[in-house]
Motif scaffolding. Structure first.
Motif: not given
Length: 178
Positions: A100-101, A128-129, A145-147, A151-153
């Motif tokens: 995870r990031q 999306d925690p 998956t960070t983009v 939630f990223a969007k």
């Protein structure tokens, strides 16, 4: 004297290049003491003879100076050093999870924090925690998956440009000298 951290949004990406030495010179020219830049992602530590009640005025002054000197539409989130330390200490997820990031989203106002948390409440926590913090929103997506996540969007929407910036927890630790 208050210790501050200016978190610049969108520098050294998308054709906007700001060298650390030039950034430090700008902050010294504004009369700040103890100026130090950290990494190339737009992080400036400095001391100012202005308490937290002056945050809005300092933010406006720094953004104007950045626009004038570097010729780009500058946006920053300005936090007292103590709030940066609180954000690091308050990270509620497993920061050492290699899958995870660990992100911290800094917000210029509590309304933005509330809006992001409200939007996140309907998202899949496995994807999306998201969790609240003092002036921040914590986010811990799967690496890679960070983009792409909902939630990223949400974070990428234009309306959040002037009010948010995000930093990886590892970056925040470097800023804090940990």
């Amino acid at each position: 004297m208050t210790s501050w951290v200016a978190l610049l949004r969108g520098v050294n990406v998308g054709g906007i290049t700001v060298r650390g030495a030039d950034l430090a010179d700008l902050f010294r020219g504004l009369g700040f003491d103890g100026v130090k830049t950290v990494l190339a992602s737009g992080n400036v530590l400095f001391d100012a003879d202005a308490g937290t009640s002056a945050r809005s005025d300092l933010k406006t002054r720094i953004e104007k100076a950045l626009r004038d000197r570097f010729g780009y539409d500058a946006w920053i989130v300005l936090v007292p050093r103590v709030e940066l330390d609180d954000a690091i200490e308050g990270f509620p997820f497993d920061a050492e999870d290699a899958d995870r990031q660990p992100w911290v989203i800094f917000c210029s106002d509590s309304a933005t924090v509330g809006e992001l948390l409200e939007a996140a409440s309907s998202l899949d926590e496995g994807v999306d925690p998201v969790a609240p913090g003092r002036g921040v929103v914590y986010w811990n997506p799967v690496k890679g998956t960070t983009v792409d996540t909902p939630f990223a969007k949400l974070l990428a929407q234009k309306r959040y440009k002037a009010m948010t910036t995000n930093r990886n927890l590892r970056t925040l630790r470097k800023i804090a000298g940990r």
